[in-house]
Design an enzyme around this catalytic site. Structure first.
Site, PDB file in Angstrom:
ATOM      1  N   HIS A 106      -6.210  -0.061   2.523  1.00 48.78           N
ATOM      2  CA  HIS A 106      -5.458   0.848   3.557  1.00 48.78           C
ATOM      3  C   HIS A 106      -4.785   2.067   3.602  1.00 48.78           C
ATOM      4  O   HIS A 106      -3.916   2.434   4.234  1.00 48.78           O
ATOM      5  CB  HIS A 106      -3.884  -0.041   2.749  1.00 48.78           C
ATOM      6  CG  HIS A 106      -3.057  -1.118   3.500  1.00 48.78           C
ATOM      7  ND1 HIS A 106      -3.399  -1.578   5.053  1.00 48.78           N
ATOM      8  CD2 HIS A 106      -3.275  -2.572   3.183  1.00 48.78           C
ATOM      9  CE1 HIS A 106      -2.695  -2.298   5.459  1.00 48.78           C
ATOM     10  NE2 HIS A 106      -3.471  -3.008   3.843  1.00 48.78           N
TER      11      HIS A 106
ATOM     12  N   ASP B 198       8.843  -9.333   9.986  1.00 49.79           N
ATOM     13  CA  ASP B 198       7.901  -9.915   8.573  1.00 49.79           C
ATOM     14  C   ASP B 198       7.788 -11.927   9.123  1.00 49.79           C
ATOM     15  O   ASP B 198       6.729 -11.421   7.531  1.00 49.79           O
ATOM     16  CB  ASP B 198       9.637  -9.414   7.123  1.00 49.79           C
ATOM     17  CG  ASP B 198       9.324  -8.461   6.530  1.00 49.79           C
ATOM     18  OD1 ASP B 198       7.845  -8.149   6.412  1.00 49.79           O
ATOM     19  OD2 ASP B 198      10.532  -8.099   5.805  1.00 49.79           O
TER      20      ASP B 198
ATOM     21  N   TYR C 157      -5.102 -10.778  10.485  1.00 50.39           N
ATOM     22  CA  TYR C 157      -5.178 -10.659   9.069  1.00 50.39           C
ATOM     23  C   TYR C 157      -7.480 -10.778   9.261  1.00 50.39           C
ATOM     24  O   TYR C 157      -8.103 -10.312   9.235  1.00 50.39           O
ATOM     25  CB  TYR C 157      -4.983 -11.394   7.658  1.00 50.39           C
ATOM     26  CG  TYR C 157      -3.901 -10.035   6.400  1.00 50.39           C
ATOM     27  CD1 TYR C 157      -2.724 -10.618   7.669  1.00 50.39           C
ATOM     28  CD2 TYR C 157      -3.948  -9.223   5.807  1.00 50.39           C
ATOM     29  CE1 TYR C 157      -1.907  -9.945   6.841  1.00 50.39           C
ATOM     30  CE2 TYR C 157      -3.009  -9.007   5.136  1.00 50.39           C
ATOM     31  CZ  TYR C 157      -1.205  -9.161   5.802  1.00 50.39           C
ATOM     32  OH  TYR C 157      -0.938  -8.584   5.245  1.00 50.39           O
TER      33      TYR C 157
ATOM     34  N   HIS D 154      -8.195  -3.874  -0.936  1.00 52.36           N
ATOM     35  CA  HIS D 154      -7.353  -4.072  -0.037  1.00 52.36           C
ATOM     36  C   HIS D 154      -6.520  -3.520  -0.053  1.00 52.36           C
ATOM     37  O   HIS D 154      -6.771  -2.596   1.253  1.00 52.36           O
ATOM     38  CB  HIS D 154      -6.838  -5.499   0.165  1.00 52.36           C
ATOM     39  CG  HIS D 154      -5.752  -5.950   1.400  1.00 52.36           C
ATOM     40  ND1 HIS D 154      -6.426  -6.494   2.482  1.00 52.36           N
ATOM     41  CD2 HIS D 154      -4.798  -5.201   1.271  1.00 52.36           C
ATOM     42  CE1 HIS D 154      -5.019  -6.729   3.689  1.00 52.36           C
ATOM     43  NE2 HIS D 154      -4.642  -6.228   2.942  1.00 52.36           N
ATOM     44  N   GLU D 155      -5.829  -3.008  -0.987  1.00 52.94           N
ATOM     45  CA  GLU D 155      -4.435  -1.904  -0.463  1.00 52.94           C
ATOM     46  C   GLU D 155      -5.070  -0.829  -0.449  1.00 52.94           C
ATOM     47  O   GLU D 155      -4.582   0.262  -0.015  1.00 52.94           O
ATOM     48  CB  GLU D 155      -3.400  -1.876  -2.217  1.00 52.94           C
ATOM     49  CG  GLU D 155      -2.736  -3.197  -1.927  1.00 52.94           C
ATOM     50  CD  GLU D 155      -2.095  -4.022  -0.666  1.00 52.94           C
ATOM     51  OE1 GLU D 155      -1.841  -3.166  -0.103  1.00 52.94           O
ATOM     52  OE2 GLU D 155      -2.538  -5.355  -0.562  1.00 52.94           O
TER      53      GLU D 155
ATOM     54  N   GLU E 156       0.811  -1.336   0.123  1.00 49.19           N
ATOM     55  CA  GLU E 156       0.026  -0.011  -0.284  1.00 49.19           C
ATOM     56  C   GLU E 156       0.501   1.357  -0.096  1.00 49.19           C
ATOM     57  O   GLU E 156       1.043   1.795   0.712  1.00 49.19           O
ATOM     58  CB  GLU E 156      -0.368   0.186   1.175  1.00 49.19           C
ATOM     59  CG  GLU E 156      -0.421  -0.082   3.054  1.00 49.19           C
ATOM     60  CD  GLU E 156       0.637  -1.273   2.848  1.00 49.19           C
ATOM     61  OE1 GLU E 156       0.028  -1.880   2.995  1.00 49.19           O
ATOM     62  OE2 GLU E 156       0.347  -1.465   4.789  1.00 49.19           O
TER      63      GLU E 156
ATOM     64  N   GLU F 213      -3.856  -4.228   9.084  1.00 49.32           N
ATOM     65  CA  GLU F 213      -3.686  -5.443   8.639  1.00 49.32           C
ATOM     66  C   GLU F 213      -5.528  -5.642   9.031  1.00 49.32           C
ATOM     67  O   GLU F 213      -6.114  -5.945   8.126  1.00 49.32           O
ATOM     68  CB  GLU F 213      -3.494  -6.621   8.685  1.00 49.32           C
ATOM     69  CG  GLU F 213      -1.806  -6.398   7.975  1.00 49.32           C
ATOM     70  CD  GLU F 213      -1.753  -5.913   6.651  1.00 49.32           C
ATOM     71  OE1 GLU F 213      -2.325  -6.008   6.010  1.00 49.32           O
ATOM     72  OE2 GLU F 213      -0.838  -5.032   6.338  1.00 49.32           O
TER      73      GLU F 213
HETATM   74  N1  BES Z   1       0.826  -3.863   3.942  1.00 52.84           N
HETATM   75  C1  BES Z   1       0.797  -5.724   3.311  1.00 52.84           C
HETATM   76  C2  BES Z   1       2.444  -6.281   2.861  1.00 52.84           C
HETATM   77  C3  BES Z   1       3.230  -7.167   4.145  1.00 52.84           C
HETATM   78  C4  BES Z   1       2.804  -6.979   5.823  1.00 52.84           C
HETATM   79  C5  BES Z   1       4.616  -6.108   3.938  1.00 52.84           C
HETATM   80  C6  BES Z   1       3.819  -6.961   6.615  1.00 52.84           C
HETATM   81  C7  BES Z   1       5.489  -6.839   5.256  1.00 52.84           C
HETATM   82  C8  BES Z   1       4.731  -6.756   5.863  1.00 52.84           C
HETATM   83  C9  BES Z   1      -0.293  -5.960   2.287  1.00 52.84           C
HETATM   84  O1  BES Z   1      -1.659  -4.706   2.114  1.00 52.84           O
HETATM   85  C10 BES Z   1      -1.227  -7.165   2.039  1.00 52.84           C
HETATM   86  O2  BES Z   1      -1.503  -7.561   3.022  1.00 52.84           O
HETATM   87  N2  BES Z   1      -0.866  -7.875   0.901  1.00 52.84           N
HETATM   88  C11 BES Z   1      -1.315  -9.061   1.280  1.00 52.84           C
HETATM   89  C12 BES Z   1      -2.617  -8.794  -0.298  1.00 52.84           C
HETATM   90  C13 BES Z   1      -3.714  -9.381   0.328  1.00 52.84           C
HETATM   91  C14 BES Z   1      -4.171  -9.674   2.380  1.00 52.84           C
HETATM   92  C15 BES Z   1      -5.233  -8.842  -0.033  1.00 52.84           C
HETATM   93  C16 BES Z   1      -0.486  -9.864  -0.088  1.00 52.84           C
HETATM   94  O3  BES Z   1       0.677  -9.550   0.034  1.00 52.84           O
HETATM   95  O4  BES Z   1      -0.935 -11.196  -0.116  1.00 52.84           O
HETATM   96 ZN    ZN Z   2      -2.673  -5.715   3.684  1.00 53.95          ZN
END
Ligand code: BES
Ligand code: ZN
Length: 621
Positions: free
Chosen positions: A319, A395, A403, A315-316, A291, A338
């Protein structure tokens, strides 16, 4: 130096002794005094950044970003130092208000990198840091032309969340600290640079681009991409960037973006960031989406051709409120980013595609949550919403808990107070906390003040503390069902009982129905059964990455070798960690499979971003 450590220690003791604010219920008072972020060396109570002026040069030959970061800072009385986070950065020199000063880089700490300690006076206003990145900078992935869609030019992108911004910018790398930024970036003149800010829409002959982010953001939202990219406008404030060979497909896939923006604003108030564009990256991008303000970074695996994976963009986009506007104060509070975003995402999809559609997403999400809790065990600390990631890489904690358990809590509250009241609360939450950061404890305090009041029955019915501070799923967790999946369950049952695949009723199924179908096929199937399904439904050739990844996992578990060329190809090119983990895990579960995994990984690893490499390295050790 010794002196100020003692001063600091006594300061934090004093800080801890402060009386927490009173709550409206009689429960144990929550700790409302903030601790320093355990994933940053910064001491914002002494000095913190306010604005960044960044001048960068991108050198593809050397795989190096170099330049000058000038920070406007705010100091507290008696401040004698400011601390920045760095990870692998080479610091050339530092000036404070124009005068050269000494600096020291402290010891390396696992995951966190090294603190950059600069002596300052309380009157200090600007800190300028000349620095260079190393070729292995963790946030940055340098791609050669072969790794792009057009295969003509190199490409670079960054991924700063959670704590990788410090590997390409010396910064106070805590989500609790917000700043605005300007940037000037020089790149080879056949490429364009884009950032999480106002962006150019076309290349210029000099290869110099300027950016402005006038809203205060946290460091994990710093982003840069450099490549041969084109832009297509989709609506008044939305559009898409992609490589030439992808731009048409991407524009078609995201045609609904203007409508999505309207749906989002209708739910929780005006979009605050000016433009909203999506950048479709090469397939090595390790996430589905990220995001970055004004410019979501997205994996090309959502370009399914039938708009079936646009909930990821929802989703993004969501955010932009939950996360970018109201930000988790630490990675232990990640569910506030999340969980809220998953909730908002499903509300957007319900608005656009109807309740039936959003229900499918909730059921699929809940299946993943149950699998995760079963896997970790229901008493595992990592199944709490409020995490304790001390000594760990945030990470690694990215799983379904923040989520989907976060979503379940918000759904529980919605069910208990009614949608109208909940929506008013959420809108108010975004407005009152806009451009601020928040901890779980502060959220609970706000929830009692603004939503629950003195209604003890309601408080107990929801039991928010249990959700946030205890592991597993509370007994009041909602049940999710999907009428559209009922038809899938019927078809599954019929096939298992022997009805041929070709005579099942699967007309008009979306990829979500197909995903539910593939996920619920028996764990163990004969080669004939796999062949029959594949011949009828063409899973091995599926253009939908979610369905394909689920099918390939089944193929591994059932030694369905016909799918192996497709599996090889997928692992070789796609770097999305959420797909890689189950596939490598399935392979690694047998001796023979592990050998095969290691063989594929030996060449595929070079195509993955560092966050995916770290995870898979660990799995195949
Ligand atoms: N912000 C996250 C990605 C992220 C979270 C990167 C924690 C590093 C640490 C992003 O918004 C996300 O949740 N991406 C998901 C998408 C999905 C849930 C629709 C993904 O990458 O799978
Ligand atoms: Zn996310």
């Amino acid at each position: 130096m010794k002196f100020h450590y003692i001063a600091l220690l006594s300061f934090s003791i004093i800080a801890c002794k402060q009386e927490p604010k009173k709550q409206t219920t009689e429960k144990e008072p929550l700790p409302l005094v903030r601790q320093d972020d355990m994933h940053s060396f910064a001491k914002p109570n002494k000095a913190k950044v306010k604005h960044l002026d960044l001048h960068l040069e991108v050198d593809f030959e050397k795989k190096q970003i170099s330049g000058l970061a000038t920070w406007d800072i705010e100091t507290k009385e008696n401040t004698d130092e400011i601390i920045f986070d760095t990870n692998g950065l080479l610091i050339d020199s530092v000036k404070v208000d124009g005068s050269s000063v000494q600096f020291s880089l402290g010891h390396e700490k696992k995951y966190l990198g090294r603190p950059l300690d600069i002596d300052i006076k309380p009157t200090a206003k600007k800190v300028s840091i000349w620095y260079r990145t190393i070729p292995q900078a963790e946030a940055v992935q340098w791609l050669n032309p072969q790794q792009t869609a057009d295969k003509k030019y190199p490409f670079l992108f960054t991924q700063s969340e959670a704590i990788l911004a410090r590997s390409w910018i010396p910064c106070q790398d805590s989500p609790a600290i917000r700043f605005t930024y300007n940037a000037t970036v020089r790149v080879p003149n056949y490429l364009i640079a884009l950032m999480s800010a106002t962006n150019p829409t076309a290349k210029n002959s000099k290869g110099v681009y300027t950016f402005k982010q006038e809203k205060p953001i946290s460091s994990y939202l710093m982003a840069l991409a450099v490549g041969d990219l084109e832009y297509k406008q989709l609506g008044p404030n939305t559009g898409v960037y992609a490589e030439h060979s992808m731009i048409k497909k991407c524009a078609a896939e995201f045609e609904g973006l203007p409508k999505m923006m309207i749906a989002a604003e209708k739910l929780y108030g005006p979009y605050q960031w000016g433009r909203y564009d999506v950048l479709v990256l090469p397939p090595s991008f390790p996430f589905g989406g990220m995001e970055n303000p004004e410019l979501t970074f997205a994996t090309p695996t959502i370009i399914a051709g039938d708009r079936s994976l646009v909930s990821l963009v929802a989703h993004e986009l969501a955010h932009s409120w939950s996360g970018n506007l109201v930000t988790n104060a630490s990675w232990n509070d990640m569910w506030l980013n999340e969980g809220f975003t998953v909730y908002f995402e499903r509300r957007i999809m319900e608005e656009m595609e109807g309740k039936d559609y959003a229900d499918m997403l909730s059921v699929l999400g809940f299946q993943e949550l149950q699998a995760t809790i079963t896997d970790l065990g229901p008493t595992n600390e990592d199944t709490k919403l409020k995490l304790n990631l001390r000594g760990r890489n945030p990470d690694d904690a990215v799983g379904d808990i923040a989520y989907e358990k976060g979503f379940c809590l918000l759904k529980t509250i919605e069910n208990a107070v009614g949608r109208q009241r909940f929506d008013a609360f959420v809108t108010n939450y975004f407005n009152t906390h806009a451009f601020k950061t928040i901890t779980s404890e502060e959220f609970i305090d706000y929830y009692y003040k603004e939503l629950i009041g003195n209604d003890k029955t309601l408080a107990e019915k929801i039991g928010i503390e249990k959700w946030v501070f205890e592991p597993g799923l509370p007994a009041n967790c909602p049940k999710f069902n999907s009428t559209r999946f009922d038809a899938v369950d019927t078809a599954l049952e019929q096939w298992i009982k022997g009805k041929p695949a070709s005579s099942l009723t699967t007309k008009n199924w979306s990829s979500h129905e197909w995903l539910h179908f593939v996920r619920h096929l028996p764990d163990s199937m004969t080669p004939e059964q796999m062949k029959e399904l594949d011949k009828t439904f063409k899973f091995t050739e599926s253009g939908n990455s979610e369905v394909l990844a689920a099918w390939l996992t089944l193929a591994i578990n059932n030694h369905y070798v016909d799918a192996y060329p497709s599996l090889n190809n997928f692992l070789e090119h796609v770097g999305r960690r959420r797909f890689l983990i189950p596939l490598y895990k399935a392979l690694a579960s047998t001796e023979e499979g592990k050998k095969m995994a290691k063989g594929i990984y030996a060449s595929a690893r070079a195509n993955y971003h560092s966050v995916a490499q770290v995870t898979i390295d660990e799995m195949l050790k």
